[in-house]
Design an enzyme around this catalytic site. Sequence first.
Site, short mmCIF file in Angstrom:
data_model
loop_
_atom_site.label_atom_id
_atom_site.label_comp_id
_atom_site.label_asym_id
_atom_site.label_seq_id
_atom_site.Cartn_x
_atom_site.Cartn_y
_atom_site.Cartn_z
CG ASP A 39 10.98 -8.14 -5.78
OD1 ASP A 39 10.33 -7.75 -5.02
OD2 ASP A 39 11.18 -9.32 -6.10
CG HIS A 56 7.93 -0.42 0.60
ND1 HIS A 56 8.02 -1.41 -0.40
CD2 HIS A 56 6.72 -1.03 1.28
CE1 HIS A 56 7.51 -2.21 -0.20
NE2 HIS A 56 6.50 -2.20 0.72
CG LEU A 150 16.07 9.36 -17.48
CD1 LEU A 150 16.59 8.38 -18.26
CD2 LEU A 150 16.36 9.49 -16.06
C1 IPE Z 1 6.93 -6.97 -8.76
O1 IPE Z 1 7.32 -7.37 -7.50
C2 IPE Z 1 6.15 -5.68 -8.72
C3 IPE Z 1 7.08 -4.47 -8.48
C4 IPE Z 1 8.40 -4.38 -8.36
C5 IPE Z 1 6.28 -3.35 -8.60
P1 IPE Z 1 6.58 -8.24 -6.70
O2 IPE Z 1 7.27 -8.56 -5.23
O3 IPE Z 1 5.14 -7.89 -6.43
O4 IPE Z 1 6.37 -9.64 -7.49
P2 IPE Z 1 6.30 -11.23 -7.00
O5 IPE Z 1 4.86 -11.21 -6.28
O6 IPE Z 1 7.30 -11.56 -6.14
O7 IPE Z 1 6.25 -12.14 -8.21
C1 IPE Z 2 9.49 -4.28 -4.31
O1 IPE Z 2 9.64 -4.76 -2.91
C2 IPE Z 2 8.41 -3.18 -3.89
C3 IPE Z 2 7.08 -3.20 -4.54
C4 IPE Z 2 6.61 -4.48 -5.14
C5 IPE Z 2 6.20 -2.18 -4.65
P1 IPE Z 2 8.66 -5.79 -2.37
O2 IPE Z 2 7.75 -4.94 -1.43
O3 IPE Z 2 8.06 -6.69 -3.36
O4 IPE Z 2 9.80 -6.46 -1.40
P2 IPE Z 2 9.93 -8.16 -1.18
O5 IPE Z 2 9.92 -8.88 -2.43
O6 IPE Z 2 8.73 -8.59 -0.37
O7 IPE Z 2 11.22 -8.42 -0.43
MG MG Z 3 8.77 -8.42 -4.01
#
Ligand code: IPE
Ligand code: IPE
Ligand code: MG
Length: 263
Positions: A39, A56, A150
Site C-alpha cells: 500500500d 504504481h 519461491l
Molecule cells: C489494499 O489497499 C489493497 C491492495 C494493496 C491491493 P487499499 O489502498 O485498496 O486499501 P484501503 O482502501 O486504504 O483500505
Molecule cells: C497500493 O497503493 C496499490 C493498490 C491498491 C493497487 P494505493 O494505490 O492504494 O496507494 P495509496 O494508498 O492511495 O497511497
Molecule cells: Mg491504498
Amino acid sequence: MEINNISIWNSTISNEEKILKEKFSEIGNLPKHIAIIMDGNGRWAINRNLDRSYGHKEGIESIKKIVKAASNIGINYLTLYAFSIENWNRPKEEVDILMNLLVIHLNKELDQLHRNNVKITTIGNFSSLPATAQEILNESIEMTKHNNGLNLTFALSYSGRWDIIQAVKKIANEIKLETLEINDIDVDIFSQYLTTRNLPDPDLLIRTSGEMRISNYLLWEIAYSEMYITDTFWPDFNRNELYKAIESFNSRERRFGKISEQL
Ligand code: IPE
Ligand code: IPE
Ligand code: MG
C-alpha cells in the site's frame, strides 16, 4: 551470471544476503509464508507532485526487488495483494493502468522468474480479470507449474469475504448433491474450498504505508499470522525493510493460545 539477459539470482546473491540467510537459518525461524499488503503507491507519487500512476510504476520495481530477496533468502511462499475487489471502484483510468502494468511486466519478467525457479499462482476472482491479464497469467501459471522455488501468488480481484462466500456456495452445493456431510465440515475441509487452498496460512503479514487495517485480505488465513506494519510507502519498500520485518518476526513468541511454558 547472465544468460541472454536473464540473471540467475542465486549466483549474484550478495554477502549481506548470505550472512542473513545463515543467521535466519541458525535461528531456524524464517517465516515460511509472507503475505504483503502493498500500500501507499498513490501517496508516494502525490508527495512528489506526480500522478498516482508513477507510484504504481515504481511499486512494480519494489515487487521485483522483494521477489528476488525473498527467493534468495529461502522464503517458500510470498503472497502479494495486488488488486482488491474493492479496487474495481477506483477511477477507470487507474484500474486500466494497474491492469496494463500487470500484463506488461509479467510478460517482460516471465522468463526471468521461470529461470529462477519461481512458481506463479493467483488467488481471487480470476474470471473477472481482463482477457489480456488472464492470458499472460495462464501462460505464467502453466510455464512455472513444476518449479519448486519461491511460490509467488498474486491476489488479483481478490477479497477475503468474496473467497469465503464462494467457498460456502460450493460447500452448500455439495451438501445438496450429498457429496459432503454437514458434520464433516471442519477447518481443514473448509480451507479446501478457498482459492488459497494450496497455500499454508501466512506466518507474517506485512502492510506498508502505515494503515492499521486488513482491507479484506486473507481474512480466514491470517487467524494466527504475525503482523508487521511499517510507515514506508510500497515504492520505498526494499530488501532491508523486508529483513527488518523478518527480524521483528523472529523476536515474536507465537503461542497459538497456549502459555509460554507449554511451548
Ligand atoms: C489494499 O489497499 C489493497 C491492495 C494493496 C491491493 P487499499 O489502498 O485498496 O486499501 P484501503 O482502501 O486504504 O483500505
Ligand atoms: C497500493 O497503493 C496499490 C493498490 C491498491 C493497487 P494505493 O494505490 O492504494 O496507494 P495509496 O494508498 O492511495 O497511497
Ligand atoms: Mg491504498
